[in-house]
Motif scaffolding. Sequence first.
Motif, mmCIF file in Angstrom:
data_model
loop_
_atom_site.group_PDB
_atom_site.id
_atom_site.type_symbol
_atom_site.label_atom_id
_atom_site.label_comp_id
_atom_site.label_asym_id
_atom_site.label_seq_id
_atom_site.Cartn_x
_atom_site.Cartn_y
_atom_site.Cartn_z
ATOM 1 N N GLY A 58 0.644 -1.151 -0.071
ATOM 2 C CA GLY A 58 -0.128 -0.134 0.051
ATOM 3 C C GLY A 58 0.697 1.352 0.081
ATOM 4 O O GLY A 58 0.110 2.322 0.207
ATOM 5 N N ILE A 59 2.268 1.134 -0.179
ATOM 6 C CA ILE A 59 2.967 2.394 -0.059
ATOM 7 C C ILE A 59 4.089 2.412 -1.292
ATOM 8 O O ILE A 59 4.256 1.401 -1.930
ATOM 9 C CB ILE A 59 3.727 2.506 1.353
ATOM 10 N N TRP A 89 13.653 4.006 -5.901
ATOM 11 C CA TRP A 89 12.380 4.036 -5.797
ATOM 12 C C TRP A 89 11.729 2.668 -5.742
ATOM 13 O O TRP A 89 12.131 1.826 -6.300
ATOM 14 C CB TRP A 89 11.731 4.866 -6.928
ATOM 15 N N MET A 90 10.655 2.376 -4.737
ATOM 16 C CA MET A 90 9.918 1.015 -4.900
ATOM 17 C C MET A 90 8.778 1.438 -4.459
ATOM 18 O O MET A 90 8.245 2.332 -3.774
ATOM 19 C CB MET A 90 10.442 0.182 -3.666
ATOM 20 N N SER A 91 7.715 0.712 -5.355
ATOM 21 C CA SER A 91 6.307 0.856 -5.045
ATOM 22 C C SER A 91 5.698 -0.487 -4.608
ATOM 23 O O SER A 91 5.967 -1.760 -5.369
ATOM 24 C CB SER A 91 5.604 0.950 -6.356
ATOM 25 N N LEU A 116 5.572 7.113 1.049
ATOM 26 C CA LEU A 116 4.505 8.084 0.248
ATOM 27 C C LEU A 116 3.307 7.144 0.356
ATOM 28 O O LEU A 116 3.304 5.906 -0.072
ATOM 29 C CB LEU A 116 4.830 8.461 -1.135
ATOM 30 N N ASN A 117 1.960 7.754 0.521
ATOM 31 C CA ASN A 117 0.873 6.902 0.319
ATOM 32 C C ASN A 117 0.346 6.786 -0.880
ATOM 33 O O ASN A 117 0.172 7.585 -1.966
ATOM 34 C CB ASN A 117 -0.294 7.452 1.173
ATOM 35 N N VAL A 254 0.006 0.118 4.930
ATOM 36 C CA VAL A 254 -0.772 1.097 4.800
ATOM 37 C C VAL A 254 -1.674 1.017 4.009
ATOM 38 O O VAL A 254 -1.693 1.056 2.698
ATOM 39 C CB VAL A 254 0.113 2.561 4.799
ATOM 40 N N MET A 255 -3.306 0.923 4.469
ATOM 41 C CA MET A 255 -4.285 0.779 3.678
ATOM 42 C C MET A 255 -5.509 1.734 4.100
ATOM 43 O O MET A 255 -4.948 2.737 4.708
ATOM 44 C CB MET A 255 -4.820 -0.533 3.858
#
Length: 275
Positions: A58-59, A89-91, A116-117, A254-255
């Motif tokens: 979720g982040i 950077w990682m999603s 980052l959300n 993070v949801m």
Amino acid sequence: MSIQIIPSRPSSDGAGVKIQRVHGFQNNGLDPFLMLDEIRSDNPDDYGAGFPAHPHRGIETLTYIRHGGFEHQDHLGNKGGVQSGEAQWMSAGRGIIHSEMPLQKDGLMHGFQLWLNLPASEKMKDPDWQDIGRDQLPWHSLENSELKVIGGEFTFDKETFSGPLQQLPGQAAVADICLNPGAEARLEQSEECTLLLYVYEGKLSVNGQTVGAQQMIKVTSESALEISSETGSGALLLSGIPLQERVAHYGPFVMNTQAEIDQAIQDYQQGTLTD
């Protein structure tokens, strides 16, 4: 105009890595940003154990190293190191399991990790990862200052500077600015953005408000900022449009709802987080 000073606090994470942390989980006050960690130590006992394999959902994370280096590995088979002057950077998307381990056994380690959300519509997308080399992150000369833009764009004194990451959540922008003694700079931004400045060295003044080292300042409802430093300083600049979505947080997840957090925990425990 609203200016708020937010202190960082000593903490630890991973396998005992000592950090300074600023977060806004309780009231989502940093939206679209969630948390900023600073690592700064020349004692290997403070960072040597690193961050062994752990999950996220979720982040997105952005890691920026000023001195030293870390190596990333994940369940997808990605592996890459980020060293002085570089970023990563990682999603996490629907799920990633990764480790971040130091590339050195001694010497100064100084860097940042920003959370980052992801908006609700993207929280379950495929995970992704990218190293950003030093050649992609040049220093730009301002009057008596230097600027390195990692993501998004910033406008100083009517000149716009862009970074290689252009699709961060909330149209986020991230930069490192180093001001020499006596430097002054005018930052222009959209009034709908939240602007955060984390001072990692020295002191600076933002529209007359003094900010010291290891403090963050949050500025809202202001279209232009006068930034100056009598003695010289370094700061991380963060700008983004708030997502204005509910935040449910538990550890690395993070949801938007507690039910989604419970599902993430269950998926991790059952080995299906990354499916």
